[in-house]
Design an enzyme around this catalytic site. Structure first.
Site, PDB file in Angstrom:
ATOM      1  N   HIS A   1       0.880  -1.187   0.000  1.00 27.57           N
ATOM      2  CA  HIS A   1       0.000   0.000   0.000  1.00 27.57           C
ATOM      3  C   HIS A   1       0.911   1.230   0.000  1.00 27.57           C
ATOM      4  CE1 HIS A   1      -3.490   2.373   0.589  1.00 27.57           C
ATOM      5  NE2 HIS A   1      -3.815   2.088   1.829  1.00 27.57           N
TER       6      HIS A   1
ATOM      7  N   HIS B   1      -2.077  -1.814  -9.877  1.00 29.04           N
ATOM      8  CA  HIS B   1      -3.060  -1.240  -8.964  1.00 29.04           C
ATOM      9  C   HIS B   1      -4.322  -2.094  -9.012  1.00 29.04           C
ATOM     10  CE1 HIS B   1      -5.628   1.694  -6.974  1.00 29.04           C
ATOM     11  NE2 HIS B   1      -4.491   2.219  -6.529  1.00 29.04           N
TER      12      HIS B   1
ATOM     13  N   ASP C   1       2.959   5.753  -6.506  1.00 27.69           N
ATOM     14  CA  ASP C   1       4.191   5.627  -5.736  1.00 27.69           C
ATOM     15  C   ASP C   1       5.449   5.561  -6.589  1.00 27.69           C
ATOM     16  OD1 ASP C   1       3.123   5.698  -3.197  1.00 27.69           O
ATOM     17  OD2 ASP C   1       2.535   3.594  -3.285  1.00 27.69           O
TER      18      ASP C   1
HETATM   19  N1  ACO Z   1       5.084  -6.486 -10.654  1.00 25.87           N
HETATM   20  C1  ACO Z   1       4.970  -7.668 -11.285  1.00 25.87           C
HETATM   21  N2  ACO Z   1       3.834  -8.362 -11.395  1.00 25.87           N
HETATM   22  C2  ACO Z   1       2.741  -7.822 -10.854  1.00 25.87           C
HETATM   23  C3  ACO Z   1       2.766  -6.566 -10.179  1.00 25.87           C
HETATM   24  C4  ACO Z   1       3.986  -5.893 -10.100  1.00 25.87           C
HETATM   25  N3  ACO Z   1       4.095  -4.714  -9.483  1.00 25.87           N
HETATM   26  N4  ACO Z   1       1.533  -6.289  -9.723  1.00 25.87           N
HETATM   27  C5  ACO Z   1       0.757  -7.296 -10.078  1.00 25.87           C
HETATM   28  N5  ACO Z   1       1.471  -8.236 -10.783  1.00 25.87           N
HETATM   29  C6  ACO Z   1       0.978  -9.455 -11.384  1.00 25.87           C
HETATM   30  C7  ACO Z   1       0.611 -10.495 -10.342  1.00 25.87           C
HETATM   31  O1  ACO Z   1       1.705 -11.313 -10.011  1.00 25.87           O
HETATM   32  C8  ACO Z   1      -0.498 -11.225 -11.041  1.00 25.87           C
HETATM   33  O2  ACO Z   1       0.082 -12.056 -12.004  1.00 25.87           O
HETATM   34  P1  ACO Z   1      -0.569 -13.517 -12.342  1.00 25.87           P
HETATM   35  O3  ACO Z   1      -1.927 -13.214 -12.911  1.00 25.87           O
HETATM   36  O4  ACO Z   1       0.367 -14.136 -13.290  1.00 25.87           O
HETATM   37  O5  ACO Z   1      -0.643 -14.232 -11.023  1.00 25.87           O
HETATM   38  C9  ACO Z   1      -1.239 -10.131 -11.801  1.00 25.87           C
HETATM   39  O6  ACO Z   1      -0.241  -9.133 -12.058  1.00 25.87           O
HETATM   40  C10 ACO Z   1      -2.401  -9.537 -11.046  1.00 25.87           C
HETATM   41  O7  ACO Z   1      -1.908  -9.008  -9.813  1.00 25.87           O
HETATM   42  P2  ACO Z   1      -2.653  -9.097  -8.423  1.00 25.87           P
HETATM   43  O8  ACO Z   1      -1.619  -9.257  -7.347  1.00 25.87           O
HETATM   44  O9  ACO Z   1      -3.752 -10.105  -8.497  1.00 25.87           O
HETATM   45  O10 ACO Z   1      -3.309  -7.660  -8.365  1.00 25.87           O
HETATM   46  P3  ACO Z   1      -3.915  -6.989  -7.065  1.00 25.87           P
HETATM   47  O11 ACO Z   1      -4.992  -6.100  -7.551  1.00 25.87           O
HETATM   48  O12 ACO Z   1      -4.258  -7.992  -6.032  1.00 25.87           O
HETATM   49  O13 ACO Z   1      -2.674  -6.155  -6.499  1.00 25.87           O
HETATM   50  C11 ACO Z   1      -1.156  -4.421  -6.057  1.00 25.87           C
HETATM   51  C12 ACO Z   1      -2.519  -4.798  -6.662  1.00 25.87           C
HETATM   52  C13 ACO Z   1      -1.100  -4.891  -4.590  1.00 25.87           C
HETATM   53  C14 ACO Z   1      -1.014  -2.901  -6.060  1.00 25.87           C
HETATM   54  C15 ACO Z   1      -0.036  -5.082  -6.910  1.00 25.87           C
HETATM   55  O14 ACO Z   1      -0.107  -4.620  -8.235  1.00 25.87           O
HETATM   56  C16 ACO Z   1       1.339  -4.845  -6.308  1.00 25.87           C
HETATM   57  O15 ACO Z   1       1.751  -5.563  -5.397  1.00 25.87           O
HETATM   58  N6  ACO Z   1       2.088  -3.808  -6.812  1.00 25.87           N
HETATM   59  C17 ACO Z   1       3.394  -3.495  -6.274  1.00 25.87           C
HETATM   60  C18 ACO Z   1       3.238  -2.730  -4.961  1.00 25.87           C
HETATM   61  C19 ACO Z   1       2.765  -1.318  -5.195  1.00 25.87           C
HETATM   62  O16 ACO Z   1       3.277  -0.569  -6.026  1.00 25.87           O
HETATM   63  N7  ACO Z   1       1.760  -0.900  -4.371  1.00 25.87           N
HETATM   64  C20 ACO Z   1       1.236   0.457  -4.397  1.00 25.87           C
HETATM   65  C21 ACO Z   1      -0.195   0.478  -4.870  1.00 25.87           C
HETATM   66  S1  ACO Z   1      -0.777   2.126  -4.937  1.00 25.87           S
HETATM   67  C22 ACO Z   1      -1.110   2.470  -3.320  1.00 25.87           C
HETATM   68  O17 ACO Z   1      -1.479   1.647  -2.515  1.00 25.87           O
HETATM   69  C23 ACO Z   1      -0.996   3.827  -2.891  1.00 25.87           C
END
Ligand code: ACO
Length: 435
Positions: A268, A307, A363
């Site tokens: 987050h 996201h 971010d």
């Molecule tokens: N890098 C690589 N792969 C990713 C990333 C990433 N940053 N984010 C998602 N994916 C992939 C997942 O592994 C998944 O792949 P799969 O379908 O092969 O299993 C797919 O994309 C879908 O991702 P989910 O994790 O299901 O998406 P979710 O909506 O649950 O997660 C989140 C969203 C937590 C923001 C995620 O994208 C993440 O962890 N990003 C990195 C952390 C980040 O930047 N967080 C800040 C968010 S903005 C904020 O809170 C202010």
């Protein structure tokens, strides 16, 4: 309510049920009437992580993740960032309309007169270890304010609520600045009521021996814009915590502390800190392709990418990129920017990221800008928490005024043992044959 109806046929019993639709949603409580016999509990919704469940109705923030749209109270984020100050936007988020000149003046006065911390709260902060993480200090000190203002527990008294809202918005920059100076071993700087909200924050951060701090106007405006972008973001993880804790009628200080705790996680608000670590780890541009390959093979995530809601470019990331450019004109370009730009370029052309609709989020660039301003990565999430306090409080207030809301209490699907009997100590660990 509309007269649109979803018709559900239960193939187990061949019974048919009319379930009213409201703004394309059904009330999952309506599914309870779908039963196989009168003793059956009825059908529930199962939605781990709330992927497709609305927990409330809200008129504060609108996001269209596919189109990359973010609006507070109907106003596009781009216009608010260009034309308003942070406190104007805070007023808008809290009260639903942009303030008139008079309303803004009163609001600014109310916030300004609540920026001081009680000396005992200052001492409380002094008690942390010299290397305490600023976010841990921030969370604990916001919670500790609950002990200073015990009347804040009267959450159904509207004027009392308003006072606590002013207090919390007024005091979070002061707490944040104290956590920063504590780490440096510098004496605390008291608030300066002549300055704007953001300028005063800068003064509390960076004033040294000079009698009056004069903030750089470009930096002050850039920080103000960042605060605007972070003010609210509908039902994100920390806001959901604020509403959930607040639904038990806990006071706003402990509720906001819980929300800040949720914000601190690396998935987050903690992500901006992780972005800088990631850019450090990559080190040079030529190592980017190998890093991207390692992410694709499952070794961690590309921080600052992806996201839950935005499946297009996060509109805040675009504005931050612009604000960062303004800051770099004062501070000089952060060398990490080159790596970030190249990382973004390569990732956006890569099939893995395209297929999963992964774009830079808020971010990705904020940390680079904060670092150019002189902040250590540990401070980044605290900088996020200051403006988000406004959103938490607006959502908390909306929740308390919503006649449909009650104490938050999800259901579960139990997957554990059926009833069994407690065995004496000497028989435990022995697998007892059934029957
Ligand atoms: N890098 C690589 N792969 C990713 C990333 C990433 N940053 N984010 C998602 N994916 C992939 C997942 O592994 C998944 O792949 P799969 O379908 O092969 O299993 C797919 O994309 C879908 O991702 P989910 O994790 O299901 O998406 P979710 O909506 O649950 O997660 C989140 C969203 C937590 C923001 C995620 O994208 C993440 O962890 N990003 C990195 C952390 C980040 O930047 N967080 C800040 C968010 S903005 C904020 O809170 C202010």
């Amino acid at each position: 309510m509309t007269d649109e109806i979803l018709n559900i046929v239960d193939k187990r019993t061949n019974a048919s049920y009319d379930v009213p639709l409201f703004k394309d949603a059904i009330r999952t409580a309506d599914l309870k009437k779908i039963k196989t016999d009168p003793d059956d509990f009825g059908v529930m919704g199962y939605d781990p992580a709330f992927l497709n469940t609305a927990s409330c109705q809200s008129s504060i923030t609108f996001i269209d993740g596919d189109k990359g749209i973010l609006r507070y109270r109907g106003y596009p984020i781009e216009q608010l960032a260009e034309k308003c100050s942070f406190l104007e936007v805070a007023y808008l988020v809290l009260f639903g309309e942009l303030p008139t000149e008079e309303q803004l003046k009163k609001f600014v006065t109310n916030i300004t007169y609540h920026t001081m911390l009680h000396e005992t709260t200052k001492k409380f902060l002094e008690g942390f270890r010299y290397d305490a993480h600023p976010m841990g200090m921030f969370i604990s000190t916001v919670a500790a304010l609950s002990t200073m203002y015990p009347e804040s527990r009267h959450v159904h008294d509207a004027s009392n609520r308003e006072l606590q809202i002013y207090r919390l918005i007024g005091k979070v920059p002061t707490i944040a600045a104290y956590t920063y100076r504590h780490g440096l071993g510098f004496p605390y700087v008291y608030p300066d009521n002549d300055l704007t909200y953001t300028e005063n924050f800068m003064s509390m951060l960076w004033k040294m021996a000079e009698p009056k701090y004069h903030p750089n106007p470009v930096m002050a405006r850039a920080l103000d814009i960042l605060f605007i972008l972070h003010a609210d973001h509908e039902q994100n993880c920390s806001t959901n915590v604020m509403r959930s804790v607040g639904s038990s009628q806990a006071d706003p200080f402990v509720s906001a502390a819980a929300a800040a705790a949720a914000l601190s996680g690396p998935l987050h608000g903690g992500a901006n800190e992780e972005v800088l670590r990631m850019l450090d780890e990559i080190g040079t541009k030529d190592r980017i392709p190998a890093y991207i390959e390692s992410v694709k093979s499952g070794r961690g995530k590309l921080m600052g990418f992806g996201h839950r809601v935005y499946k297009n470019y996060d509109p805040r990331a675009r504005i931050i990129k612009w604000a960062a450019d303004q800051v770099f004109q004062v501070t000089g370009r952060n060398p990490k920017l080159e790596i970030a730009l190249e990382l973004e370029r390569i990732a956006l052309e890569d099939e893995y990221f395209i297929k999963r609709k992964l774009y830079p989020n808020v971010d990705f660039y904020s940390g680079i800008m904060y670092q150019a301003m002189g902040f250590k990565p540990e401070m980044f999430t605290v900088l996020f928490a200051i403006p988000r306090t406004v959103g938490w409080l607006a959502q908390w207030q909306e929740m308390l005024q919503d006649p449909e809301q009650k104490i938050t209490r999800p259901r579960q699907i139990y997957t554990g043992h059926e009833q069994r009997d407690v065995a004496p100590m000497d028989r435990r660990g022995v697998v007892v044959a059934a029957g």
